[in-house]
Design a protein around this motif. Structure first.
Motif, mmCIF file in Angstrom:
data_model
loop_
_atom_site.group_PDB
_atom_site.id
_atom_site.type_symbol
_atom_site.label_atom_id
_atom_site.label_comp_id
_atom_site.label_asym_id
_atom_site.label_seq_id
_atom_site.Cartn_x
_atom_site.Cartn_y
_atom_site.Cartn_z
ATOM 1 N N ALA A 321 0.835 -1.207 0.000
ATOM 2 C CA ALA A 321 0.000 0.000 0.000
ATOM 3 C C ALA A 321 0.868 1.256 0.000
ATOM 4 O O ALA A 321 0.474 2.288 -0.526
ATOM 5 N N SER A 322 2.056 1.188 0.603
ATOM 6 C CA SER A 322 2.912 2.373 0.612
ATOM 7 C C SER A 322 3.924 2.343 -0.532
ATOM 8 O O SER A 322 4.249 3.372 -1.097
ATOM 9 N N MET A 327 6.940 0.768 -10.131
ATOM 10 C CA MET A 327 7.223 2.198 -10.322
ATOM 11 C C MET A 327 6.437 3.044 -9.308
ATOM 12 O O MET A 327 5.992 4.145 -9.628
ATOM 13 N N SER A 328 6.262 2.530 -8.101
ATOM 14 C CA SER A 328 5.519 3.211 -7.036
ATOM 15 C C SER A 328 4.068 3.487 -7.410
ATOM 16 O O SER A 328 3.426 4.351 -6.820
ATOM 17 N N VAL A 329 3.531 2.776 -8.377
ATOM 18 C CA VAL A 329 2.129 2.921 -8.778
ATOM 19 C C VAL A 329 1.379 1.666 -8.337
ATOM 20 O O VAL A 329 1.949 0.581 -8.284
ATOM 21 N N GLY A 330 0.087 1.814 -8.056
ATOM 22 C CA GLY A 330 -0.742 0.664 -7.734
ATOM 23 C C GLY A 330 -0.678 0.317 -6.264
ATOM 24 O O GLY A 330 -0.368 1.152 -5.405
ATOM 25 N N ASN A 334 -5.207 0.243 -2.785
ATOM 26 C CA ASN A 334 -5.221 1.520 -3.488
ATOM 27 C C ASN A 334 -6.198 1.473 -4.659
ATOM 28 O O ASN A 334 -6.898 2.426 -4.939
ATOM 29 N N ALA A 335 -6.206 0.324 -5.361
ATOM 30 C CA ALA A 335 -7.050 0.226 -6.551
ATOM 31 C C ALA A 335 -8.440 -0.313 -6.235
ATOM 32 O O ALA A 335 -9.320 -0.253 -7.082
ATOM 33 N N GLU B 231 2.107 -0.252 -15.271
ATOM 34 C CA GLU B 231 1.528 0.807 -14.439
ATOM 35 C C GLU B 231 0.049 0.966 -14.756
ATOM 36 O O GLU B 231 -0.780 1.114 -13.861
ATOM 37 N N MET B 232 -0.283 0.926 -16.043
ATOM 38 C CA MET B 232 -1.697 1.047 -16.431
ATOM 39 C C MET B 232 -2.514 -0.094 -15.855
ATOM 40 O O MET B 232 -3.651 0.081 -15.424
#
Lengths: 454, 633
Positions: A321-322, A327-330, A334-335, B231-232
């Motif tokens: 979560a952190s 790439m620090s996404v997702g 979070n989603a 990422e997407m």
């Protein structure tokens, strides 16, 4: 087989790795590459040699004693998802490790089936050299996927999971060599044994109830007394898939230490990097505050805390979560994805059936709903006040045309806000009588408080 | 009449019926495909050649690297005649996911089945969801289907460059050409790239240098774009390769304008890159064909392919088997079977009832049943159909004449069909049933694709169905499929905006407690038809009393890596290798690298983790395994 997987190691001091090697016996010879020619070597050189012009370009900047490290990547009962996750890592990235482009780290000579140029016997030649003690640098073994119980398959002359062939059959015949066997033979002289992903760390889905292969984790296979030549037990980076950055960061942290400038990385009692897995995922969850305020998603897709639609986050060690997934996404929550405990030794069987609320949440959500029912109105009240410019309070008007929510507070709210402000300003040093000597007398009072100074 | 081998006919209303008067119509000795060369004839031919000729090498490449998972390929190579006389593809990993799913709650299938493959893990989660939905009779709301389409478009966006630049690309790189095909290098240095204005490489040798592993610009750019597309994916699914947002009846993604914009902004970067990718993979075949015409036959197979379609129409998909032909033909990628260049059907029911899996050469015990003689519409089913099979794992010694792989042999109408992401282009182009789109048009023989303007201008490109499917055409098709998938992502994104404008928020049919109550207690049979990075993907499900009683996964690499079938027909990898000429210089036999075989094999984008699996029936398999393994039979 049932008794093989439920038999306690306390009563049987031989580890599964020892049992397998006892069964297979010692090996003495390796591939004779003279008759092999260039078969499987389309680029005419090993991957290490192809990269060395970049990896050793110029004068290497030395930060410590290590110049290079071999890393043997073996896939047991794996889906290759850990490999895929690691190709997504950027903290540091695989390409920077392989090209010696991460300052301070030795270059990593990775022997990975998805990356290497050489196929067939040549691909496994460095592993043979490692077994024979002829490798030119220390090596670590990375295992992705669970260890199959090859003793069972071997009894019928077959295998569950093989990687290459070696002349280890009767009369030096080629026979398929299981990844399990490679791991068992390479473990004693490895600088470190690293399990990546929940299959290799805890058995994972291939070892779930009803599995036909007797799959187990690397720890189960090597036993509790295993130590690498550096004295390290099995290192575990779990997750299904793991976060690629968790893995490359762990590898880097160990190397920072070995190079002499990094601190000793801390591992928890199960061999997990403690700085990554020491907290539950709930503590860093972007929806955690909904839990605090007692608000829970009812339908899939709702924005609130996911505990009641099957999230196990409060009891699961993970940092997605952190850190994000890539790439620090997702990040699962979070989603909108409920945590199913995929980093945990109990995964999957202690978390099924999925999409069902954990029974333990029955009590805790009642408590948080009660607390939340008090806290939420109070916060909303303050939030309303903070959503107003000081100027609007002075002028008793809000110049917003967007909606009626910006209408003026009631008389009661106004009084309460004033009371709140008084509390807030009780220790405000701007009330002290020091002379503000730089300001002209005719200047209007400025900012900071809805109440002008006397 | 789409079936030639199976004795299946259609009545006047279009329903399939078995031709009358044939005892044991599905027996392997009754319905037989036309086979050019029987296994015995092939073996005799090789043995006589070996006896006369010293230049025949019998080699096993184990492992084949730069593919996903564990694959070994055995070849018998005649260096004099420059031909691969024989080939055996061996899947060398078994994990038993279907066995693990047996007896479980159907809600477990999505997250457990996802773990079958980590290279394209999202696709299995989705296929499992489709199977469960059909069994339970729940259909996702439109936004749920749209989010799935967006996810799966982005997943292809990662998968295609991964293959083209990390796995297959190095086979065409400077490092390989200069070593294995040195005669081509001077040509490459002189050959001006027709697409230089798009990809920026002046000569073919510049382009080949950029393909070098890890150091080449194209390799590195490909790796970066796999990250961007992932990422997407994780914006919608939380994580990858195993998504955390797929639920029976929809998804659990919280969709906000931020979600759509984060997806949109990344997608916007992809179209320029897609133009460069297609330009690269148009120039590579052009160079090789010009340099040596024999490259037409590296990895060659007849145009015989299959695909169940991909990316649903959110308003047509109703999760029923009864209406599957209607909603199937409305998919962005049309389902279909092409036999020898002819499109024989686009109906999912035909695709399903023609499907059989054989285990003569696989490490399983034979066990077909007649448990389901018909599907839910009354169409006849083979005893070898996935719903009917009970195949039991049985590890054993390797024998080319007997059992040599963990993959089984799936066949349609008993013919060797191939699966690939490029099959989507082929089916969709030929069928001309694609939904109306501003960006995608099917012409019957080609796909016209409009690339939206990025930093470079809008451009229309066209993919033509190749006359000859070979390694280079598979790679070219994959590059165009990359654009096709991203255009489906764009269309789906626009649909998501539209739904959001209408105030639509629902992404799943049922909430978790309603889902629990909806689990049926009677026997249900279903199939999830979906796609993977390599094409075809099906999950066949049988459930009873609320639990899974049979679960079978068939993946594209199961199809492509399949061994010989009961009639001796080699699987697609094996066939493609045997059709491949040895072009590399082998005047000195010790310099034989087998690069032509490797190009042929890698062009299929082998993905082995989920290829090997077991089908089983009654939950007895663990006992059976005990018998066959511990009993040492």
């Amino acid at each position: 087989m049932a008794d093989r997987s439920t038999r306690s190691p306390v009563r049987n001091p031989r580890t599964p790795a020892q049992e397998l090697l006892d069964e297979l016996g010692p090996v003495t010879q390796f591939h004779d590459t003279t008759h092999l020619g260039a078969f499987g070597m389309p680029s005419g050189a090993m991957t290490e040699d192809m990269l060395s012009s970049v990896a050793t370009a110029g004068t290497p900047t030395r930060f410590g004693p290590l110049e290079k490290v071999h890393a043997f990547w073996f896939a047991g009962m794996s889906c290759d998802g850990c490999s895929v996750a690691v190709t997504g890592a950027t903290l540091p990235s695989v390409e920077s490790l392989l090209l010696g482009a991460h300052p301070g780290l030795p270059r990593v000579v990775l022997h990975h089936p998805v990356i290497n140029m050489e196929s067939g016997p040549y691909y496994l030649q460095p592993a043979e050299q490692a077994m024979a003690g002829r490798l030119d640098a220390p090596y670590v073994v990375i295992l992705e996927g669970s260890i199959a119980d090859e003793v069972v398959a071997n009894a019928s002359g077959g295998y569950w999971s093989s990687t290459g062939e070696e002349p280890w059959g009767p009369d030096g015949d080629l026979r398929p060599v299981t990844s399990t066997e490679w791991v068992a033979r390479l473990a004693p002289n490895a600088a470190a044994m690293i399990a990546i992903g929940t299959c290799a760390t805890w058995g994972g889905v291939p070892s779930a109830e009803g599995n036909p292969t007797g799959a187990m984790s690397l720890m189960d296979f090597l036993g509790k007394d295993y130590r690498s030549v550096l004295g390290v037990p099995v290192v575990n980076v779990p997750g299904c898939p793991p976060i690629g950055d968790n893995f490359t960061e762990t590898v880097a942290a160990v190397l920072y230490f070995l190079q002499g400038f990094g601190p000793l990385p801390e591992f928890d009692e199960l061999g997990r990097p403690a700085w990554l897995f020491g907290e539950t995922v709930h503590r860093h969850c972007v929806r955690g505050a909904y839990y605090e305020e007692g608000q829970f998603a009812k339908d899939f897709g709702d924005p609130e805390c996911l505990v009641e639609i099957g999230c196990w986050g409060p009891v699961v060690n993970c940092n997605i979560a952190s850190r994000g997934a890539i790439m620090s996404v997702g990040g699962c929550m979070n989603a909108g994805g409920a945590c199913i405990g995929c980093t945990m030794p109990g995964f999957p069987d202690k978390f099924t059936p999925f999409y069902k609320r954990p029974p333990g949440s029955m009590a805790s959500t009642v408590v948080s709903r009660m607390v939340g029912s008090v806290i939420r109105p109070l916060r909303k009240f303050s939030n309303n006040n903070m959503n107003r410019e000081v100027r609007w309070d002075r002028q008793h008007a809000t110049p917003s045309a967007f909606s009626r929510e910006k209408s003026e507070p009631s008389a009661l709210a106004h009084v309460n806000h004033k009371f709140y402000d008084a509390l807030r300003r009780s220790g405000d040093t701007s009330r002290n009588d020091a002379d503000v000597w730089g300001k002209r007398q005719d200047e209007a009072p400025s900012g900071g408080s809805p109440r002008t100074r006397a | 009449m789409c079936f030639k081998t199976l004795p299946v006919e259609f009545d006047e209303r279009g329903n399939a019926v078995l031709r009358g008067g044939i005892p044991n119509p599905y027996d392997v000795t009754v319905a037989k495909p036309d086979v050019d060369l029987s296994e015995e004839e092939r073996r005799e031919r090789i043995e006589s050649l070996v006896a006369r000729n010293g230049h025949i090498k019998d080699l096993n490449m184990d492992p084949v690297t730069r593919i996903a998972g564990a694959l070994a390929v055995h070849v018998t190579a005649d260096l004099d005649k420059r031909a691969y006389l024989d080939s055996h593809a061996q899947a060398t990993l078994f994990r038993g996911y279907e066995v693990i799913l047996m007896g479980r709650d159907p809600r477990d299938a999505i997250f457990v089945a996802s773990r079958a493959c980590g290279v394209c893990g999202g696709v299995h989660a989705h296929a499992a969801a489709y199977a469960i939905e059909q069994a339970m009779g729940i259909a996702p709301p439109p936004l749920g289907t749209v989010v799935r389409n967006m996810t799966e478009a982005a997943e292809m966006g990662y998968d295609n460059p991964l293959h083209l630049y990390l796995l297959a690309g190095p086979d065409y790189s400077e490092s390989v050409i200069r070593s294995s095909n040195p005669e081509l290098w001077p040509l490459a240095e002189r050959w001006s790239c027709p697409n230089e204005h798009i990809h920026g490489f002046k000569t073919m040798s510049d382009l080949m240098t950029a393909l070098n592993p890890l150091t080449g610009a194209l390799y590195r750019e490909g790796l970066e774009f796999t990250r961007l597309s992932r990422e997407m994916v994780v914006i919608l699914t939380g994580k990858y390769p195993h998504p955390q947002n797929v639920v029976p009846g929809g998804v659990s993604t919280t969709v906000t304008l931020q979600t759509l914009n984060e997806y949109h902004s990344r997608l916007g970067k992809i179209f320029d890159y897609a133009q460069r990718m297609m330009a690269v993979w148009d120039d590579i075949p052009a160079f090789f064909y010009e340099a040596d015409d024999r490259y037409q036959f590296v990895g060659y197979r007849p145009t015989t392919q299959i695909d169940p379609g991909y990316w649903d129409d959110p308003y047509a998909y109703d999760a029923t088997y009864e209406n599957c032909n209607e909603w199937g033909e409305k998919r962005w990628s049309t389902p279909g079977v092409v036999i020898d260049g002819e499109l024989v059907t686009t109906r999912l029911t035909d695709i399903n009832i023609g499907w059989e899996e054989f285990v003569e050469h696989s490490y399983y015990e034979e066990s077909s049943t007649t448990r389901f003689a018909q599907d839910m519409l009354g169409n006849p089913l083979s005893p070898y159909h996935p719903w009917n099979k009970r195949t039991l794992p049985k590890p054993g010694g390797r024998d080319w004449k007997d059992k040599y792989t963990w993959a089984c042999a799936p066949r349609w109408d008993r013919k060797v069909v191939e699966a690939g992401c490029y099959s989507r282009l082929l089916m969709t182009a030929m069928a001309q049933k694609i939904p109306d789109s501003d960006f995608i048009t099917a012409t019957g023989t080609s796909m016209r694709l409009l690339v939206p303007k990025g930093e470079v201008g809008e451009r229309e490109v066209e993919w033509h169905a190749p006359a000859r499917w070979n390694a280079l055409e598979r790679n070219r098709g994959r590059a165009y499929h990359y654009l096709f998938s991203q255009l489906v992502g764009l269309e789906s994104l626009l649909e998501a905006y539209k739904l959001m404008k209408q105030g639509e928020k629902r992404v799943a049919a049922l909430d978790p407690s309603a889902l629990e109550k909806a689990i049926p207690q009677d026997e249900r049979v279903s199939v999830g038809w979906w796609g993977a990075g390599r094409g075809w993907l099906t999950h066949h499900l049988v459930m009873d009393k609320g639990k899974i009683t049979n679960y079978q996964i068939c993946t594209p690499s199961t199809i492509n890596a399949s061994p010989r079938d009961p009639w001796g027909q080699p699987g697609p990898y094996e066939e493609a290798v045997m059709n491949t000429p040895i072009i590399e210089d082998v005047s000195d036999p010790s310099r034989f690298t087998s690069i032509d075989m490797l190009r042929a094999i890698r062009s299929f984008d082998p993905c082995m983790p989920c290829t090997t699996h077991v089908h089983t029936g009654e939950g007895e398999v663990v006992r059976e395994v005990n018998t066959c393994s511990c009993g040492g039979d």
